[in-house]
Motif scaffolding. Structure first.
Motif, PDB file in Angstrom:
ATOM      1  N   VAL A 106      26.327  13.686  95.110  1.00  0.00           N
ATOM      2  CA  VAL A 106      25.102  13.122  95.589  1.00  0.00           C
ATOM      3  C   VAL A 106      24.850  11.772  94.995  1.00  0.00           C
ATOM      4  O   VAL A 106      25.020  11.533  93.688  1.00  0.00           O
ATOM      5  CB  VAL A 106      24.065  14.048  95.082  1.00  0.00           C
ATOM      6  N   VAL A 107      24.900  10.647  96.233  1.00  0.00           N
ATOM      7  CA  VAL A 107      24.498   9.466  95.491  1.00  0.00           C
ATOM      8  C   VAL A 107      22.863   8.905  95.721  1.00  0.00           C
ATOM      9  O   VAL A 107      22.536   9.324  96.607  1.00  0.00           O
ATOM     10  CB  VAL A 107      25.411   8.468  96.401  1.00  0.00           C
ATOM     11  N   LEU A 108      22.649   8.534  94.589  1.00  0.00           N
ATOM     12  CA  LEU A 108      21.052   8.184  94.393  1.00  0.00           C
ATOM     13  C   LEU A 108      20.998   6.779  94.374  1.00  0.00           C
ATOM     14  O   LEU A 108      21.585   6.065  93.849  1.00  0.00           O
ATOM     15  CB  LEU A 108      20.455   8.689  93.418  1.00  0.00           C
ATOM     16  N   ILE A 109      20.228   5.929  95.333  1.00  0.00           N
ATOM     17  CA  ILE A 109      19.976   4.843  95.552  1.00  0.00           C
ATOM     18  C   ILE A 109      18.713   4.296  95.324  1.00  0.00           C
ATOM     19  O   ILE A 109      17.785   4.782  95.990  1.00  0.00           O
ATOM     20  CB  ILE A 109      20.621   4.440  97.075  1.00  0.00           C
ATOM     21  N   GLY A 110      18.593   3.321  94.321  1.00  0.00           N
ATOM     22  CA  GLY A 110      17.153   2.784  94.052  1.00  0.00           C
ATOM     23  C   GLY A 110      16.520   1.967  95.120  1.00  0.00           C
ATOM     24  O   GLY A 110      17.339   1.186  95.824  1.00  0.00           O
TER      25      GLY A 110
ATOM     26  N   ILE B 150      15.067   5.855  97.679  1.00  0.00           N
ATOM     27  CA  ILE B 150      13.805   5.355  97.669  1.00  0.00           C
ATOM     28  C   ILE B 150      13.694   4.177  98.188  1.00  0.00           C
ATOM     29  O   ILE B 150      14.283   3.268  97.793  1.00  0.00           O
ATOM     30  CB  ILE B 150      13.147   5.618  96.313  1.00  0.00           C
ATOM     31  N   SER B 151      12.862   3.812  99.244  1.00  0.00           N
ATOM     32  CA  SER B 151      12.362   2.477  99.565  1.00  0.00           C
ATOM     33  C   SER B 151      13.472   1.860 100.254  1.00  0.00           C
ATOM     34  O   SER B 151      14.239   2.395 101.218  1.00  0.00           O
ATOM     35  CB  SER B 151      11.703   1.863  98.544  1.00  0.00           C
TER      36      SER B 151
ATOM     37  N   GLY C 297      12.833   8.915 100.677  1.00  0.00           N
ATOM     38  CA  GLY C 297      11.522   8.754 100.339  1.00  0.00           C
ATOM     39  C   GLY C 297      10.865   7.190 100.553  1.00  0.00           C
ATOM     40  O   GLY C 297      11.499   6.301 100.100  1.00  0.00           O
ATOM     41  N   SER C 298       9.704   7.055 100.807  1.00  0.00           N
ATOM     42  CA  SER C 298       8.908   5.826 101.188  1.00  0.00           C
ATOM     43  C   SER C 298       9.953   4.813 101.941  1.00  0.00           C
ATOM     44  O   SER C 298      10.071   3.762 101.468  1.00  0.00           O
ATOM     45  CB  SER C 298       8.597   5.335  99.868  1.00  0.00           C
ATOM     46  N   CYS C 299      10.332   5.370 103.119  1.00  0.00           N
ATOM     47  CA  CYS C 299      11.354   4.815 103.838  1.00  0.00           C
ATOM     48  C   CYS C 299      10.930   4.114 105.286  1.00  0.00           C
ATOM     49  O   CYS C 299       9.989   5.092 105.694  1.00  0.00           O
ATOM     50  CB  CYS C 299      12.710   5.355 103.889  1.00  0.00           C
ATOM     51  N   TRP C 300      11.760   3.269 105.797  1.00  0.00           N
ATOM     52  CA  TRP C 300      11.021   2.900 107.185  1.00  0.00           C
ATOM     53  C   TRP C 300      12.305   2.563 108.080  1.00  0.00           C
ATOM     54  O   TRP C 300      13.684   2.348 107.589  1.00  0.00           O
ATOM     55  CB  TRP C 300      10.198   1.406 106.881  1.00  0.00           C
ATOM     56  N   ALA C 301      12.106   2.917 109.142  1.00  0.00           N
ATOM     57  CA  ALA C 301      13.247   2.465 110.088  1.00  0.00           C
ATOM     58  C   ALA C 301      13.415   1.062 110.440  1.00  0.00           C
ATOM     59  O   ALA C 301      14.569   0.490 110.547  1.00  0.00           O
ATOM     60  CB  ALA C 301      12.970   3.088 111.603  1.00  0.00           C
TER      61      ALA C 301
END
Length: 280
Positions: free
Chosen positions: A28-32, A98-99, A122-126
């Motif tokens: 699982v890769v987590l991206i800030g 996130i974002s 999370g807290s993301c947009w297209a």
């Protein structure tokens, strides 16, 4: 046990990355988000590493990673994330962000479909509409004309729930310390990456990995409607609201973020593809 590496990107930058958890487990890769260092994922990584191989990293222009010389898009950041995955054995992974990190995760799923078995944002947009453009350009102007301390105070107000702000208290002292260690040009390039992110509904429809689109009920930066837009356009998507949670949900209320992401990963892990270490 945590393994640390320096990862070289396609254009020669060095990124600081680490992984924890069983090497044989699904990755699982987590991206800030914008200018967020990997250490902000510590609680989430600890909460998931009993079942998954958790990979985190400081992106370009962030933390201890190299500074870029030019602007870049979320396409470039997606390639960076794949380079990090390859450094830890390659294959397929789930990507959670996130974002801005969520935007990058979407791009990874679209551009490298064979490398992704699940996505959580999370807290993301297209795409960056006028509302988001105005906001991001204001951050750049505020940073360049008045310093990052004010930007940090503004973002903290907008990114954390009322409950969390009560615990954090007055942010002015911390803001001054953060400003002293912030590269203004690097921050501008990060926000320019925010501005660059624009995926049409047709492009979102290309994403085949299951998507969990999370939103926080107190998010003043990227409100609920953006997660709804994602969930409506991606074929295998689920919309989940978190409360009382704001924008930086993995820090604001990590227990809710961890619980929802873990459930999503557990739900889809049996469908994860078998991919060789070379990624093909």
């Amino acid at each position: 046990m945590t393994d640390q590496l320096r990862v070289t990107t396609a254009d020669g930058l060095s990124l600081v990355a680490q992984a924890e958890g069983d090497e044989a487990a699904l990755k699982v890769v987590l991206i800030g988000g914008t200018a967020q260092v990997a250490s902000l994922w510590a609680g989430v990584a600890a909460g998931l590493a009993d079942s998954y191989r958790i990979i985190t990293f400081d992106g370009r222009d962030v933390g201890d990673s190299d500074r870029a010389s030019t602007s870049y898009s979320t396409d470039t950041l997606a390639a960076d994330a794949i380079a990090v995955l390859d450094a830890f054995g390659g294959g397929a992974a789930a990507f959670a962000g996130i974002s801005l990190g969520g935007c990058v995760a979407l791009q990874v799923a679209r551009l490298y479909p064979e490398r992704v078995w699940a996505v959580a944002t999370g807290s993301c947009w297209a795409r960056t509409d006028q509302h988001l453009q105005n906001q991001f350009k204001f951050w750049i102007d505020l940073n360049e004309n008045h310093g990052f301390g004010l930007v940090f105070r503004l973002m903290s107000f907008m990114a954390f729930s009322v409950e969390t702000q009560q615990v954090m208290g007055d942010m002015s002292g911390l803001a001054a310390a953060v400003e002293a260690g912030t590269d203004a040009d690097a921050f501008r390039r990060q926000v320019e990456a925010d501005l660059s992110h624009n995926l049409t509904d047709d492009e979102l429809a290309e994403i085949r990995a299951p998507l969990l689109a999370m939103w926080g009920d107190q998010d003043l930066i990227v409100p609920r409607r953006y997660a709804e837009q994602l969930a409506a356009a991606v074929p295998n998507a689920e919309l989940v609201g978190l409360a009382p949670v704001s924008h930086s949900m993995m820090v604001d209320h990590p227990e809710q973020f961890i619980g929802n992401v873990r459930s999503w990963l557990d739900k889809h892990r049996d469908a994860s593809p078998v991919v060789s270490d070379t990624g093909v």
